[in-house]
Motif scaffolding. Structure first.
Motif, mmCIF file in Angstrom:
data_model
loop_
_atom_site.group_PDB
_atom_site.id
_atom_site.type_symbol
_atom_site.label_atom_id
_atom_site.label_comp_id
_atom_site.label_asym_id
_atom_site.label_seq_id
_atom_site.Cartn_x
_atom_site.Cartn_y
_atom_site.Cartn_z
ATOM 1 N N UNK A 7 -20.267 12.772 -4.494
ATOM 2 C CA UNK A 7 -20.878 14.079 -4.281
ATOM 3 C C UNK A 7 -21.807 14.030 -3.087
ATOM 4 N N UNK A 8 -21.825 15.137 -2.348
ATOM 5 C CA UNK A 8 -22.765 15.224 -1.237
ATOM 6 C C UNK A 8 -24.168 15.467 -1.795
ATOM 7 N N UNK A 10 -28.311 16.266 -0.974
ATOM 8 C CA UNK A 10 -29.486 16.575 -0.155
ATOM 9 C C UNK A 10 -30.681 16.192 -0.999
ATOM 10 N N UNK A 11 -31.585 15.410 -0.440
ATOM 11 C CA UNK A 11 -32.749 14.971 -1.202
ATOM 12 C C UNK A 11 -33.993 15.768 -0.798
ATOM 13 N N UNK A 12 -35.002 15.683 -1.647
ATOM 14 C CA UNK A 12 -36.272 16.303 -1.296
ATOM 15 C C UNK A 12 -37.415 15.434 -1.795
ATOM 16 N N UNK A 58 -35.863 17.135 -11.584
ATOM 17 C CA UNK A 58 -35.237 16.176 -10.676
ATOM 18 C C UNK A 58 -34.364 16.848 -9.632
ATOM 19 N N UNK A 59 -33.862 18.045 -9.934
ATOM 20 C CA UNK A 59 -33.002 18.677 -8.945
ATOM 21 C C UNK A 59 -32.102 19.726 -9.550
ATOM 22 N N UNK A 60 -31.132 20.154 -8.724
ATOM 23 C CA UNK A 60 -30.237 21.239 -9.104
ATOM 24 C C UNK A 60 -28.819 20.846 -8.702
ATOM 25 N N UNK B 74 -25.299 18.159 -4.559
ATOM 26 C CA UNK B 74 -26.395 17.945 -5.487
ATOM 27 C C UNK B 74 -27.680 17.956 -4.686
ATOM 28 N N UNK B 75 -28.623 18.773 -5.126
ATOM 29 C CA UNK B 75 -29.940 18.824 -4.511
ATOM 30 C C UNK B 75 -30.867 18.052 -5.445
ATOM 31 N N UNK B 76 -31.339 16.905 -5.004
ATOM 32 C CA UNK B 76 -32.044 16.021 -5.943
ATOM 33 C C UNK B 76 -33.273 15.406 -5.293
ATOM 34 N N UNK B 77 -34.281 15.201 -6.113
ATOM 35 C CA UNK B 77 -35.505 14.535 -5.699
ATOM 36 C C UNK B 77 -35.137 13.136 -5.189
ATOM 37 N N UNK B 78 -35.716 12.745 -4.070
ATOM 38 C CA UNK B 78 -35.387 11.447 -3.454
ATOM 39 C C UNK B 78 -35.585 10.284 -4.423
ATOM 40 N N UNK B 81 -32.790 10.183 -6.795
ATOM 41 C CA UNK B 81 -31.582 9.755 -6.091
ATOM 42 C C UNK B 81 -31.576 8.240 -5.917
#
Lengths: 84, 272
Positions: A7-8, A10-12, A58-60, B74-78, B81
């Motif tokens: 899966x691609x 994107x982190x934050x 944690x994310x979406x 997936x948009x995830x906290x580093x 991840x």
């Protein structure tokens, strides 16, 4: 086990959580739980029906926006999903 | 790669003269001073929404929504991840062990075992007490007391040194029934707190000492017995020898119960 992540991602930053939530019209109530920005009475929940405190967010991921928690069992489940 | 990426590429190109590629990692930061930073060496683009002009910030919203909702990503906290990748790596290193137990124990127990494995890895790596506690809490919240026992048994090496050999030993005999293994296995899990697992690394004195310490602990928590388990001829002899010593010392209020089958011993000693 030990599968390739397909899966691609994107982190934050942890400190960017509120920014990220704002992009999805979400915010946090006075108790620190994720809520709908347009309807503060509506808490954001996981597919298991659990409310999400900001520190556990944690994310979406896909599928009409599934909100994720960062406890160890949830992250292992997420690994299986993104590796499949 | 979908329209969201092309839109993002256009924004960073036109507004910041940055060039990103399909494999560029995108990270959302919280630096107030730099709206967009590209690290060419690591091929990472860091976007800082709080530093973006409002009109660009508002353009980012549909891009991220499309990224998530298109199913691409997936948009995830580093931090999370990194943990996911670390779990994947740890499981790669223990593929054989995990493959052994997959399908032999329940799905929930197997999930708890995977969590226990990662928890143990973090403990070995010297993670903070707080981090370990949080992870343990996650295991207990999801898998309950049984998850906690599985975690304890895993970190004590019982899965590798007792449960796996137990299955292998039982499977050698004709008429082996998986349900028989599961019965033993369930007992091991349920009695985790009250059990001493004898291993080939132990001497008679070490085993005796372990039993005495377990008796002290069990008494403190109101238990009236201790269970001793082992596999293999030598260990069976060692356990029966130690039990004989206790018996000669007049230790028991009632005789211990000893079961030996298929090279596996289970002894229960009552002390009150």
């Amino acid at each position: 086990m030990g599968a390739t992540i397909n899966t691609q991602i994107i982190t934050f930053d942890t400190t960017a959580k509120m920014e990220v939530l704002s992009f999805f019209d979400k915010t946090v109530d006075s108790d620190g739980y994720l809520i709908e920005a347009e309807d503060p009475t509506q808490k954001v929940i996981t597919p298991d029906g659990e409310e999400i405190p900001l520190e556990k967010f944690a994310g979406i991921r896909k599928g009409s926006e599934i909100y994720l928690k960062n406890d160890l069992p949830s992250l292992i489940e997420l690994l299986d999903i993104i590796s499949s | 790669m979908s329209g969201w990426f092309d839109q993002l590429k256009e924004i960073v190109n036109i507004n910041f003269n940055l060039h990103i590629f399909s494999q560029t990692h995108i990270h959302i930061g919280s630096d107030n001073s730099h709206p967009a930073v590209y690290n060419q060496e690591r091929d990472i683009l860091v976007l800082n929404p709080s530093a973006l002009p409002p009109e660009l910030n508002s353009r980012l919203k549909p891009i991220l929504q499309e990224f998530v909702n298109s199913g691409d990503g997936l948009l995830v906290e580093k931090r999370s991840s990194d943990i996911i990748r670390d779990i994947s790596s740890e499981e790669s290193s223990n593929r054989e062990f995990l493959s052994f137990f997959k399908g032999k124990i329940s799905r929930e127990d197997f999930a708890a075992l995977r969590a226990a494995m990662y928890l143990n890895k973090c403990f070995r790596d010297g993670s903070s007490k707080e981090k370990i506690l949080t992870m343990k809490q996650g295991i207990v919240e999801r898998y309950g007391a049984r998850g906690n026992k599985i975690s304890n048994l895993y970190s004590a090496g019982i899965f590798e040194n007792t449960i796996k050999p137990l299955y292998e030993e039982m499977a050698k005999y004709a008429g082996f029934d998986e349900d028989d293994f599961l019965r033993y296995y369930d007992q091991i899990i349920e009695q985790e707190a009250f059990t001493v697992f004898a291993s080939s690394y132990m001497t008679v004195d070490v085993l005796r000492d372990a039993i005495e310490r377990k008796i002290k602990t069990n008494k403190r928590y109101g238990a009236k017995y201790v269970t001793v388990r082992g596999i293999g001829r030598n260990i069976i002899e060692m356990i029966t020898e130690v039990i004989s010593e206790f018996e000669m010392e007049g230790f028991y209020p009632r005789p211990p119960s000893i079961t030996i089958k298929d090279n596996i011993i289970e002894a229960t000693l009552w002390f009150s």
